[in-house]
Design an enzyme around this catalytic site. Structure first.
Site, PDB file in Angstrom:
ATOM      1  N   TYR A  72       0.838  -1.206   0.000  1.00  0.00           N
ATOM      2  CA  TYR A  72       0.000   0.000   0.000  1.00  0.00           C
ATOM      3  C   TYR A  72       0.873   1.255   0.000  1.00  0.00           C
ATOM      4  CZ  TYR A  72      -3.989   3.008   0.969  1.00  0.00           C
ATOM      5  OH  TYR A  72      -4.964   3.957   0.876  1.00  0.00           O
ATOM      6  N   PHE A 124      -6.794  19.692 -24.991  1.00  0.00           N
ATOM      7  CA  PHE A 124      -7.383  18.365 -25.193  1.00  0.00           C
ATOM      8  C   PHE A 124      -8.799  18.346 -24.605  1.00  0.00           C
ATOM      9  CE2 PHE A 124      -7.846  13.826 -24.019  1.00  0.00           C
ATOM     10  CZ  PHE A 124      -7.628  13.271 -25.261  1.00  0.00           C
ATOM     11  N   ASP A 125      -9.665  17.442 -25.105  1.00  0.00           N
ATOM     12  CA  ASP A 125     -11.078  17.496 -24.671  1.00  0.00           C
ATOM     13  C   ASP A 125     -11.272  17.317 -23.158  1.00  0.00           C
ATOM     14  OD1 ASP A 125     -10.416  14.809 -24.889  1.00  0.00           O
ATOM     15  OD2 ASP A 125     -12.302  14.181 -25.771  1.00  0.00           O
ATOM     16  N   ASP A 215       0.889  19.380 -20.897  1.00  0.00           N
ATOM     17  CA  ASP A 215      -0.009  18.244 -21.062  1.00  0.00           C
ATOM     18  C   ASP A 215       0.786  17.308 -21.981  1.00  0.00           C
ATOM     19  OD1 ASP A 215      -1.976  16.434 -21.503  1.00  0.00           O
ATOM     20  OD2 ASP A 215      -3.452  17.852 -22.272  1.00  0.00           O
ATOM     21  N   ALA A 217       1.034  13.865 -22.875  1.00  0.00           N
ATOM     22  CA  ALA A 217       0.747  12.498 -23.314  1.00  0.00           C
ATOM     23  C   ALA A 217       1.708  12.000 -24.405  1.00  0.00           C
ATOM     24  CB  ALA A 217      -0.693  12.402 -23.809  1.00  0.00           C
ATOM     25  N   LYS A 258      -0.402   6.740 -23.580  1.00  0.00           N
ATOM     26  CA  LYS A 258       0.135   7.139 -24.878  1.00  0.00           C
ATOM     27  C   LYS A 258       1.632   6.801 -24.893  1.00  0.00           C
ATOM     28  CE  LYS A 258      -3.985   9.193 -24.886  1.00  0.00           C
ATOM     29  NZ  LYS A 258      -4.160  10.481 -24.296  1.00  0.00           N
ATOM     30  N   HIS A 450     -19.611  13.635 -26.768  1.00  0.00           N
ATOM     31  CA  HIS A 450     -19.270  12.741 -27.880  1.00  0.00           C
ATOM     32  C   HIS A 450     -19.190  11.266 -27.474  1.00  0.00           C
ATOM     33  CE1 HIS A 450     -15.588  14.303 -26.077  1.00  0.00           C
ATOM     34  NE2 HIS A 450     -14.957  13.222 -26.465  1.00  0.00           N
TER      35      HIS A 450
HETATM   36  C1  LIG Z   1      -5.272  11.190 -23.565  1.00  0.00           C
HETATM   37  C2  LIG Z   1      -4.971  12.572 -23.209  1.00  0.00           C
HETATM   38  C3  LIG Z   1      -5.415  13.143 -22.003  1.00  0.00           C
HETATM   39  C4  LIG Z   1      -6.298  12.391 -21.039  1.00  0.00           C
HETATM   40  O1  LIG Z   1      -5.713  11.220 -20.632  1.00  0.00           O
HETATM   41  P1  LIG Z   1      -6.560   9.915 -20.279  1.00  0.00           P
HETATM   42  O2  LIG Z   1      -5.479   8.937 -19.917  1.00  0.00           O
HETATM   43  O3  LIG Z   1      -7.323   9.520 -21.492  1.00  0.00           O
HETATM   44  O4  LIG Z   1      -7.443  10.239 -19.135  1.00  0.00           O
HETATM   45  C5  LIG Z   1      -5.066  14.453 -21.755  1.00  0.00           C
HETATM   46  N1  LIG Z   1      -4.349  15.171 -22.623  1.00  0.00           N
HETATM   47  C6  LIG Z   1      -3.909  14.662 -23.789  1.00  0.00           C
HETATM   48  C7  LIG Z   1      -3.098  15.504 -24.722  1.00  0.00           C
HETATM   49  C8  LIG Z   1      -4.208  13.350 -24.125  1.00  0.00           C
HETATM   50  O5  LIG Z   1      -3.804  12.859 -25.293  1.00  0.00           O
END
Ligand SMILES: *Cc1c(COP(=O)(O)O)cnc(C)c1O
Length: 458
Positions: A72, A124-125, A215, A217, A258, A450
């Site tokens: 843990y 990002f969305d 951000d 990813a 990613k 979406h």
């Molecule tokens: C995928 C992604 C996110 C969100 O990540 P999740 O693992 O899907 O929750 C945020 N920003 C970018 C640029 C992404 O590609």
């Protein structure tokens, strides 16, 4: 003869996939209310819905799973992940989270409040969702060149410094908790941000006392493009480029699904202990204790290993060449795609593909449905449905670009699959004038619609 490029791995395990007939797909997509998210995966032949969590882990990552420490608190897996993050990104403090949006939720809980503005490059969305959920506003400062899919520009993810400075001048700095640099920029077509732009955005933001958050990813793909397209970096290693990129930021959020090539996982990296401490409270509330934060030990191990594999040049060359292979097949056939090709996906310009469809009938969604009907290929709409309604007026927002994104999972499909996808889309292209009508919405959620939207054919 010059030796051709070939994949930097060979295949040890396979997963069967099934083809289907058009009349079956017509039935399935109708039952799914013309929302590709509602299809079952076995109704899809080549699944390019997303590159998120859909990649193939390596034998080394699977070995690491066996070594996972499920304690843990203070698990060795936590330290393995911590050391890998510090080594690859330079961020000394970190919090594990179950995925990228969870990292956003935790960090924004500590930083973003009602009435704030968060400038960045085409958020990002989920990022935008987490900003708007807090009644703050995401301000898009992407360069205008990004919105012309025919224009050849090496860094369409760049932030326009003038647009950014206008935000800084117009609003008090207390209302701007951060600038978000998304690397690569998914919404504008998987497009990279140059090192020069990162450096300048960071200098400008810091001059106004505003923090810079990445951000991240697809940070490794961004580094690959910097190496390929920014002359000063041609001879610099991917790992060094990554360290320099992150050196300009104060924090990072990561969807490890990613570029860390795992099926689930995420984290937040921090430069300073103070913000880390503040965010830790929310991590414990929403995710889990700070040494696992929603992840199992085995997943943290695989993630740590994935960070190293995802930042190897040959791996990145394999991946990005495959995306470009699909892009070139389409472009050569005259299909309108975002150019230059993105790092993780090919973006099809639906407005140029179906110029006769009115935007009120969801052009990109119509094209995505046609592609599925043609070949059982699942892409995703990045257009009006995803852009959602304005949170205040509740009117549809019509974005500059209506795209169908074909996202390529990492190390998963072969180039034969890419040729199959290209042939399917080219068939649709050849009969495009027969696609006369689109869709209307019959059911939608108040935010991030979406994922669950229901549609009906007009
Ligand atoms: C995928 C992604 C996110 C969100 O990540 P999740 O693992 O899907 O929750 C945020 N920003 C970018 C640029 C992404 O590609």
């Amino acid at each position: 003869m010059e030796l051709p490029f070939a994949e930097s791995y060979k295949i040890k395990m396979v997963e069967p996939i099934q083809r289907s007939h058009r009349h079956e797909r017509e039935q399935w997509i109708k039952e799914a209310h013309y929302n590709l998210f509602n299809l079952r995966s076995d109704q899809v032949f080549v699944d390019l819905l997303t590159d998120s969590g859909t990649g193939a882990m390596s034998d080394r990552q699977w070995s690491e799973m066996m070594l996972g420490d499920e304690s843990y608190a203070g698990a060795s897996s936590y330290y393995k992940m911590k050391n890998a993050i510090a080594d690859i990104t330079g961020f000394e403090f970190f919090l594990p989270t179950h995925q990228g949006r969870a990292a956003e939720n935790v960090l924004f809980s500590a930083m973003v409040k009602e009435g704030d503005l968060v400038p960045g490059n085409s958020h990002f969305d989920t990022t935008k969702g987490h900003i708007e959920f807090r009644k703050a506003t995401a301000v898009d400062c992407t360069i205008d060149e990004a919105f012309d899919t025919t224009l050849d520009h090496p860094f369409k993810g760049n932030i326009d410094l003038e647009k950014l400075e206008n935000v800084f001048k117009k609003y008090p700095v207390e209302k701007i908790p951060m600038v978000i640099i998304t690397i690569t920029c998914n919404t504008s077509g998987g497009q990279p941000v140059s090192m020069q732009n990162i450096r300048e955005v960071s200098a400008l933001s810091h001059r106004y006392g505003v923090k810079v958050v990445f951000d991240s990813a697809r940070f490794a793909e961004n580094a690959y493009f910097i190496k390929k397209r920014e002359p000063a970096y041609a001879e610099i290693s991917i790992r060094k480029i990554v360290r320099e990129m992150f050196s300009y930021g104060d924090a990072m959020t990561m969807s490890s699904k990613k570029d860390a090539i795992v099926n689930m996982g995420g984290f937040i990296g921090f430069r300073e202990e103070e913000l880390f401490q503040k965010a830790s409270v929310f991590n414990i509330m929403f995710e889990g204790f700070i040494t696992y934060g929603g992840m199992s030990g085995r997943d943290m191990n695989a993630l740590a290993q994935g960070l190293y594999e995802g930042t190897e040049f040959d791996y990145l060359e394999t991946r990005i060449s495959q995306v470009a292979y699909l892009g070139k097949l389409l472009k050569d056939a005259g299909v309108p795609v975002q150019y230059p090709f993105g790092g993780h996906a090919i973006f099809v310009d639906a407005k140029r593909f179906l110029p006769h469809l009115p935007k009120e009938q969801y052009i990109a969604q119509s094209l995505a449905v046609e592609l599925y009907l043609e070949g059982g290929v699942r892409g995703v709409e990045i257009g009006t449905i995803m852009a959602d309604r304005d949170p205040v007026t509740r009117e549809n927002r019509y974005p500059n670009l209506e795209m169908v994104r074909l996202a390529i999972p990492r190390r998963t499909y072969t180039n034969n699959h890419m040729a199959y996808v290209a042939a399917s889309l080219i068939n649709v292209w050849e009969r495009r004038s027969e696609i006369r009508t689109g869709f209307r919405i019959v059911k939608e959620a108040p935010i991030l619609r979406h994922f669950t939207v229901g549609l009906e054919k007009i």
